[in-house]
Enzyme design. Structure first.
Site, mmCIF file in Angstrom:
data_model
loop_
_atom_site.group_PDB
_atom_site.id
_atom_site.type_symbol
_atom_site.label_atom_id
_atom_site.label_comp_id
_atom_site.label_asym_id
_atom_site.label_seq_id
_atom_site.Cartn_x
_atom_site.Cartn_y
_atom_site.Cartn_z
ATOM 1 C CD GLU A 375 -29.297 -77.980 56.280
ATOM 2 O OE1 GLU A 375 -28.202 -78.513 56.046
ATOM 3 O OE2 GLU A 375 -29.415 -76.916 56.911
HETATM 4 N N1 CAA Z 1 -21.094 -84.344 45.968
HETATM 5 C C1 CAA Z 1 -20.821 -84.155 44.664
HETATM 6 N N2 CAA Z 1 -21.550 -84.694 43.660
HETATM 7 C C2 CAA Z 1 -22.601 -85.456 44.007
HETATM 8 C C3 CAA Z 1 -22.955 -85.708 45.347
HETATM 9 C C4 CAA Z 1 -22.149 -85.117 46.351
HETATM 10 N N3 CAA Z 1 -22.420 -85.309 47.652
HETATM 11 N N4 CAA Z 1 -24.052 -86.492 45.392
HETATM 12 C C5 CAA Z 1 -24.368 -86.738 44.114
HETATM 13 N N5 CAA Z 1 -23.504 -86.109 43.284
HETATM 14 C C6 CAA Z 1 -23.490 -86.152 41.807
HETATM 15 C C7 CAA Z 1 -23.321 -87.606 41.358
HETATM 16 O O1 CAA Z 1 -21.950 -87.933 41.250
HETATM 17 C C8 CAA Z 1 -23.993 -87.572 40.010
HETATM 18 O O2 CAA Z 1 -23.129 -86.989 39.054
HETATM 19 P P1 CAA Z 1 -23.043 -87.563 37.539
HETATM 20 O O3 CAA Z 1 -24.419 -87.401 36.978
HETATM 21 O O4 CAA Z 1 -22.016 -86.685 36.911
HETATM 22 O O5 CAA Z 1 -22.650 -89.002 37.684
HETATM 23 C C9 CAA Z 1 -25.146 -86.594 40.206
HETATM 24 O O6 CAA Z 1 -24.742 -85.760 41.293
HETATM 25 C C10 CAA Z 1 -26.449 -87.280 40.507
HETATM 26 O O7 CAA Z 1 -26.283 -88.055 41.688
HETATM 27 P P2 CAA Z 1 -27.284 -89.196 42.142
HETATM 28 O O8 CAA Z 1 -27.547 -90.109 40.978
HETATM 29 O O9 CAA Z 1 -26.767 -89.789 43.405
HETATM 30 O O10 CAA Z 1 -28.596 -88.350 42.433
HETATM 31 P P3 CAA Z 1 -30.019 -88.813 42.883
HETATM 32 O O11 CAA Z 1 -31.015 -88.163 42.009
HETATM 33 O O12 CAA Z 1 -30.058 -90.310 43.034
HETATM 34 O O13 CAA Z 1 -30.207 -88.106 44.315
HETATM 35 C C11 CAA Z 1 -30.095 -87.830 46.682
HETATM 36 C C12 CAA Z 1 -29.449 -88.370 45.381
HETATM 37 C C13 CAA Z 1 -29.022 -88.146 47.708
HETATM 38 C C14 CAA Z 1 -31.397 -88.521 47.065
HETATM 39 C C15 CAA Z 1 -30.318 -86.298 46.550
HETATM 40 O O14 CAA Z 1 -31.364 -86.006 45.674
HETATM 41 C C16 CAA Z 1 -30.581 -85.641 47.900
HETATM 42 O O15 CAA Z 1 -29.646 -85.368 48.648
HETATM 43 N N6 CAA Z 1 -31.855 -85.378 48.210
HETATM 44 C C17 CAA Z 1 -32.217 -84.630 49.423
HETATM 45 C C18 CAA Z 1 -32.249 -83.170 49.121
HETATM 46 C C19 CAA Z 1 -32.182 -82.337 50.351
HETATM 47 O O16 CAA Z 1 -31.371 -82.560 51.236
HETATM 48 N N7 CAA Z 1 -33.018 -81.336 50.402
HETATM 49 C C20 CAA Z 1 -33.060 -80.417 51.496
HETATM 50 C C21 CAA Z 1 -32.942 -79.000 50.983
HETATM 51 S S1 CAA Z 1 -32.290 -77.843 52.092
HETATM 52 C C22 CAA Z 1 -33.515 -77.564 53.205
HETATM 53 O O17 CAA Z 1 -33.916 -78.430 53.900
HETATM 54 C C23 CAA Z 1 -34.121 -76.214 53.304
HETATM 55 C C24 CAA Z 1 -33.700 -75.355 54.371
HETATM 56 O O18 CAA Z 1 -33.879 -74.157 54.198
HETATM 57 C C25 CAA Z 1 -33.159 -75.759 55.678
#
Ligand code: CAA
Length: 421
Positions: A375
């Site tokens: 996550e």
């Molecule tokens: N809420 C709403 N919108 C959001 C947001 C949020 N929290 N975070 C980003 N956005 C939007 C931004 O506003 C942006 O929108 P626009 O293009 O319209 O401006 C868009 O999304 C892109 O945002 P970023 O430029 O911030 O995106 P990024 O590519 O830099 O990535 C990151 C940011 C925080 C690193 C993200 O990729 C991330 O959270 N990565 C981790 C993923 C993760 O948690 N994976 C786990 C999967 S679940 C799991 O573990 C499996 C399971 O079964 C337990």
């Protein structure tokens, strides 16, 4: 602890928790005592799912905790989810995730689903009849959640999904898999859409079950989509391009749940360590009497309690409709780092026995590790926190006058350009 201190603590909990919060926590406690504590080791060793505990949780209505009442849930919210997950994880951290993944997989429907999608799936999730998974990660897209390659092409009446997903928790057991796929490869911000895949959809298959260091009770699968057809009404929200936002918003809401797994894991490890320390005798006395052990236990208790209240605060904010992007990342990161540290120290308190699998504490340490990874790794959480801090700094103009501005005569840009030509 004296009666006065006890009642003061009770008061603080009364301010935060409603009767409904306390009710779900008591029910989770009952399930944990009856079905988790006695069976955790057995399921861990056999890599088998604790169906009995999940049925008991469903019967008590606990799978409806985060689901709004209009869709068959009890509407106890994210704080309710955190309390239940904490109780479960305290007894068996792997059951904490087995339970919480149902929230992770169904929150996208709550946040972004059409009315029909909510009516179709949420009541079944609340009754425990529809088990969920969240398929975002891929072999080459983990932290970089936007870099997916599983794609969905528009076909007559629906979509054809192709590709593979990695680390889908509960993947082989789930009835509903929220799957994120690329629908517009050329777009930057609207590249991804979410689809509600059902386990019997043609073209959907389990490719492999992972062999894991911890959380062995819950299956984690590699899933495969080969021209997996889903009709138009399975596109989350009915419009393409909203998938990345839906995934990020879901993670904001679900991270208090994984943070609560951290609190429960730490609390369970601490209780085992203190119990052991009061029974294990060396040099003629229980090791709990030695200051070095006391110092470890005291630190473990402080860290666990600090994590607990950070998680409750974040979960309460989510229920109040406040943005929790920063606090969810803080709670997830702090509570899960705490779980790892406390579980490791608990193994140390157990000494040689701590390293042995016939004692319960080794499993806590193995189960704790994944909390820092899934996550969103704790590196990603720190990135999210820091991005928020930098944004907030724009509102700190009032501090400007207190920070001296330094000046120094130097080359002008023009002089530099001329010097370089
Ligand atoms: N809420 C709403 N919108 C959001 C947001 C949020 N929290 N975070 C980003 N956005 C939007 C931004 O506003 C942006 O929108 P626009 O293009 O319209 O401006 C868009 O999304 C892109 O945002 P970023 O430029 O911030 O995106 P990024 O590519 O830099 O990535 C990151 C940011 C925080 C690193 C993200 O990729 C991330 O959270 N990565 C981790 C993923 C993760 O948690 N994976 C786990 C999967 S679940 C799991 O573990 C499996 C399971 O079964 C337990």
């Amino acid at each position: 602890m004296g009666t006065l201190e006890k009642s003061k603590m009770q008061d603080l909990q009364d301010i935060i928790f409603t009767d409904t919060h306390k009710e779900v926590r008591a029910k989770a406690h009952e399930v944990a005592r009856k079905y988790l504590l006695p069976q955790a080791a057995k399921h861990d060793h056999a890599h088998s799912y604790n169906e009995e505990a999940m049925s008991a949780a469903a019967e008590l209505g606990l799978l409806g905790t985060w689901i709004p009442p209009e869709y068959g849930g009890t509407g106890v919210g994210i704080l309710g989810l955190a309390l239940v997950v904490e109780e479960f994880s305290k007894a068996d951290p792997s059951f904490g995730v087995a339970f919480a993944v149902n929230a992770l997989g169904s929150i996208p429907v709550i946040m972004g689903g059409t009315e029909e999608q909510k009516q179709k799936y949420l009541p079944g999730v609340a009754r425990g009849e529809i088990s969920c998974a969240f398929a975002l990660s891929e072999k080459f897209a983990g932290s970089d959640a936007g870099g997916l390659s599983v794609k969905a092409d528009k076909v007559d009446g629906g979509w054809a999904i192709n590709g593979e997903k990695k680390w889908t928790t509960n993947g082989s057991r789930a009835d509903l898999i929220t799957c994120f796929a690329v629908t517009d490869p050329k777009s930057r911000s609207r590249r991804i859409s979410a689809f509600l895949v059902e386990k019997d959809d043609p073209g959907f298959a389990i490719k492999k079950l992972e062999d894991k260091m911890g959380i062995r009770m819950v299956p984690v699968a590699e899933t495969e989509y080969k021209d997996c057809y889903v009709s138009d009404d399975r596109l989350l929200g009915g419009r393409p391009g909203l998938g990345f936002k839906h995934s990020m918003m879901t993670l904001d809401w679900a991270r208090p749940g994984v943070a609560a797994q951290g609190v429960g894991t730490a609390a369970g490890a601490l209780e085992l360590a203190t119990t052991y320390a009061t029974r294990r005798k060396q040099f003629g006395q229980p090791i709990a009497g030695f200051q070095m052990i006391q110092s470890m236990l005291a630190d473990m208790a402080q860290q666990t309690e600090a994590a607990r209240w950070l998680v409750y605060m974040c979960a309460a904010q989510a229920d109040a409709g406040v943005s929790v992007n920063k606090t969810a990342a803080m709670a997830k990161c702090f509570a899960t780092d705490t779980a790892m540290k406390v579980a490791t120290d608990a193994v140390q308190v157990f000494g040689g026995y701590g390293f042995m699998e016939d004692y319960p504490i080794a499993k806590f340490m193995r189960d704790a590790k994944i909390l820092q990874i899934y996550e969103g790794t704790n590196q990603v959480q720190r990135l999210v926190i820091a991005r928020n801090l930098v944004k907030e700094a724009a509102t700190h103009d009032y501090l400007g006058e207190f920070i001296p501005q330094e000046h120094q005569e130097t080359f002008t840009e023009q002089e530099l350009v001329t010097a370089n030509t």
